[in-house]
Design an enzyme around this catalytic site. Structure first.
Site, PDB file in Angstrom:
ATOM      1  N   ASN A 154       0.674  -1.251  -0.008  1.00 41.67           N
ATOM      2  CA  ASN A 154      -0.095   0.080   0.054  1.00 41.67           C
ATOM      3  C   ASN A 154       1.195   1.286   0.109  1.00 41.67           C
ATOM      4  O   ASN A 154       1.580   1.449   1.071  1.00 41.67           O
ATOM      5  CB  ASN A 154      -0.774  -0.096   1.451  1.00 41.67           C
ATOM      6  CG  ASN A 154      -1.764   1.330   1.489  1.00 41.67           C
ATOM      7  OD1 ASN A 154      -1.697   2.051   0.498  1.00 41.67           O
ATOM      8  ND2 ASN A 154      -2.148   1.357   2.528  1.00 41.67           N
TER       9      ASN A 154
ATOM     10  N   LYS B  84      -0.062   4.102  -0.091  1.00 43.87           N
ATOM     11  CA  LYS B  84      -0.664   5.371   0.392  1.00 43.87           C
ATOM     12  C   LYS B  84      -0.314   6.719  -0.599  1.00 43.87           C
ATOM     13  O   LYS B  84      -0.371   6.436  -1.797  1.00 43.87           O
ATOM     14  CB  LYS B  84       0.042   5.777   1.881  1.00 43.87           C
ATOM     15  CG  LYS B  84      -0.074   4.471   2.857  1.00 43.87           C
ATOM     16  CD  LYS B  84       0.231   4.769   4.497  1.00 43.87           C
ATOM     17  CE  LYS B  84       0.206   3.315   4.977  1.00 43.87           C
ATOM     18  NZ  LYS B  84      -0.027   3.590   6.118  1.00 43.87           N
TER      19      LYS B  84
ATOM     20  N   HIS C 118      -9.696   1.063   4.795  1.00 43.92           N
ATOM     21  CA  HIS C 118      -8.496   1.338   5.418  1.00 43.92           C
ATOM     22  C   HIS C 118      -8.595   2.380   6.789  1.00 43.92           C
ATOM     23  O   HIS C 118      -9.380   3.433   6.569  1.00 43.92           O
ATOM     24  CB  HIS C 118      -7.421   1.947   4.557  1.00 43.92           C
ATOM     25  CG  HIS C 118      -5.976   1.715   5.224  1.00 43.92           C
ATOM     26  ND1 HIS C 118      -5.484   2.863   6.012  1.00 43.92           N
ATOM     27  CD2 HIS C 118      -4.867   0.784   4.922  1.00 43.92           C
ATOM     28  CE1 HIS C 118      -4.124   2.409   6.020  1.00 43.92           C
ATOM     29  NE2 HIS C 118      -3.778   1.452   5.659  1.00 43.92           N
TER      30      HIS C 118
ATOM     31  N   GLU D 247      -6.985   4.623   7.948  1.00 40.17           N
ATOM     32  CA  GLU D 247      -6.731   5.927   7.664  1.00 40.17           C
ATOM     33  C   GLU D 247      -7.820   6.459   6.748  1.00 40.17           C
ATOM     34  O   GLU D 247      -8.281   7.577   7.126  1.00 40.17           O
ATOM     35  CB  GLU D 247      -5.514   5.983   6.644  1.00 40.17           C
ATOM     36  CG  GLU D 247      -4.292   5.854   7.507  1.00 40.17           C
ATOM     37  CD  GLU D 247      -3.241   5.174   6.683  1.00 40.17           C
ATOM     38  OE1 GLU D 247      -3.068   5.352   5.389  1.00 40.17           O
ATOM     39  OE2 GLU D 247      -2.239   4.570   7.415  1.00 40.17           O
TER      40      GLU D 247
ATOM     41  N   GLU E 206      -5.898  -5.419  10.376  1.00 42.96           N
ATOM     42  CA  GLU E 206      -4.779  -4.532  10.420  1.00 42.96           C
ATOM     43  C   GLU E 206      -5.087  -3.596  12.100  1.00 42.96           C
ATOM     44  O   GLU E 206      -5.787  -2.668  12.043  1.00 42.96           O
ATOM     45  CB  GLU E 206      -4.715  -3.244   9.445  1.00 42.96           C
ATOM     46  CG  GLU E 206      -4.510  -3.836   8.114  1.00 42.96           C
ATOM     47  CD  GLU E 206      -3.975  -2.919   7.183  1.00 42.96           C
ATOM     48  OE1 GLU E 206      -2.857  -3.245   6.721  1.00 42.96           O
ATOM     49  OE2 GLU E 206      -4.315  -1.682   6.818  1.00 42.96           O
TER      50      GLU E 206
ATOM     51  N   GLY F 295       2.436   1.493  10.604  1.00 42.18           N
ATOM     52  CA  GLY F 295       3.345   2.455  10.563  1.00 42.18           C
ATOM     53  C   GLY F 295       4.081   2.918  11.833  1.00 42.18           C
ATOM     54  O   GLY F 295       4.757   3.941  11.938  1.00 42.18           O
TER      55      GLY F 295
ATOM     56  N   SER G 196       3.181  -3.125  10.045  1.00 43.61           N
ATOM     57  CA  SER G 196       4.417  -3.212  10.199  1.00 43.61           C
ATOM     58  C   SER G 196       5.110  -4.576   9.514  1.00 43.61           C
ATOM     59  O   SER G 196       5.971  -4.813  10.453  1.00 43.61           O
ATOM     60  CB  SER G 196       4.975  -2.752  11.912  1.00 43.61           C
ATOM     61  OG  SER G 196       4.619  -1.315  11.920  1.00 43.61           O
TER      62      SER G 196
HETATM   63  C1  PEP Z   1      -1.002  -0.270   5.751  1.00 48.26           C
HETATM   64  O1  PEP Z   1      -0.796   0.809   5.297  1.00 48.26           O
HETATM   65  O2  PEP Z   1      -1.892  -0.842   5.650  1.00 48.26           O
HETATM   66  C2  PEP Z   1       0.083  -0.793   6.803  1.00 48.26           C
HETATM   67  C3  PEP Z   1      -0.064  -1.872   7.415  1.00 48.26           C
HETATM   68  O3  PEP Z   1       1.244   0.136   6.983  1.00 48.26           O
HETATM   69  P1  PEP Z   1       2.854  -0.380   7.420  1.00 48.26           P
HETATM   70  O4  PEP Z   1       3.088  -1.478   6.995  1.00 48.26           O
HETATM   71  O5  PEP Z   1       3.461   0.693   7.313  1.00 48.26           O
HETATM   72  O6  PEP Z   1       2.413  -0.431   9.034  1.00 48.26           O
END
Ligand code: PEP
Length: 246
Positions: free
Chosen positions: A9, A11, A93, A95, A165, A171, A211
């Protein structure tokens, strides 16, 4: 046997030219594997150019609106995505839920519209740190899925990819332990079995996200109910993306 699915992703990172070069470079280094789906969810302005250079990598959208067309300034429709060959769309997501205030009803409408158009929603769910610390993770995630899958038939739900998630792991560098991720994902599968039936639940692909990196992906994917990963930060660098899919 379920396939595995690893999706990066991006973003709101990269620009079109940089994105195209990334996909070209990765494509030159990978071979297709029928048991592994690999993808990149890119900003919408890049999707058309990326699909032209992608062969083994599925180019996914990060969002869409559920109406066919109309006065919805700034939104992207499903027919627009279909025309350029997009198959996968990330929906809900954290976000989008937190920053852009998308609610469960809107997310449910998007999932329904995508399935009706024969596209695959990658439906994200997951709890905040507060919910996690209060021991309410399972309740929260099940509630999200009940609402987000409301009115979706058994035949359609088999196509949905679910991404669990935990928000506290996105992040932040904090990864849910493989056991925590497995326990929640198993609870999601059990919940799908209670909403539909066990056979349907066994077919649904469920990813972990938060992560994930080349160094920890193997252990996470070795869990019996985890079928892949949704990866933010570690999908932005070519070597690291290659490390994830290798
Ligand atoms: C994500 O953006 O869905 C995500 C899991 O980010 P990260 O891997 O950076 O934690």
């Amino acid at each position: 046997m379920r396939k595995q699915i690893i999706v990066g992703n991006w973003k709101m990172f990269k620009t079109n030219k940089i994105g195209v070069r990334f996909i070209e470079n990765i494509e030159a280094k990978i071979k297709g594997n029928p048991n592994l789906i690999v993808g990149i969810a890119a900003p919408s302005i890049m999707l058309s150019d990326l699909t032209k250079v992608a062969k083994n990598i599925k180019i996914a959208a990060q969002n869409c609106y559920f109406k066919e067309e109309g006065a919805y300034t700034g939104e992207i429709s499903i027919p627009m995505l279909k025309e350029i060959g997009i198959e996968y769309v990330v929906i809900g997501h954290s976000e989008r839920r937190d920053i852009f205030k998308e609610d469960d009803e809107l997310i449910n409408n998007k999932v329904k519209a995508l399935l009706e158009a024969n596209l695959v929603p990658i439906l994200c769910c997951g709890e905040s740190l507060e919910i996690y610390e209060n021991g309410k993770t399972m309740e929260h995630v099940k509630n999200q899925l009940t609402k987000n899958l409301n009115g979706i038939s058994a035949n359609h739900v088999k196509k949905v990819v679910i991404a669990y998630e935990p928000i506290w792991a996105i992040g932040t560098g904090k990864v849910a332990t493989p056991q925590i991720a497995q326990d929640v994902i198993k609870a999601i599968r059990d919940h799908l079995a209670s909403m539909y039936d066990q056979n349907i639940a066994n077919e649904v692909l469920i990813q972990y996200g938060g992560s994930v990196k080349p160094e920890n992906i193997k252990e996470i994917l070795s869990q019996p109910d985890i079928d892949g990963a949704l990866v933010g930060g570690a999908s932005l660098i070519e070597d690291s993306y290659l490390g994830l899919i290798e």
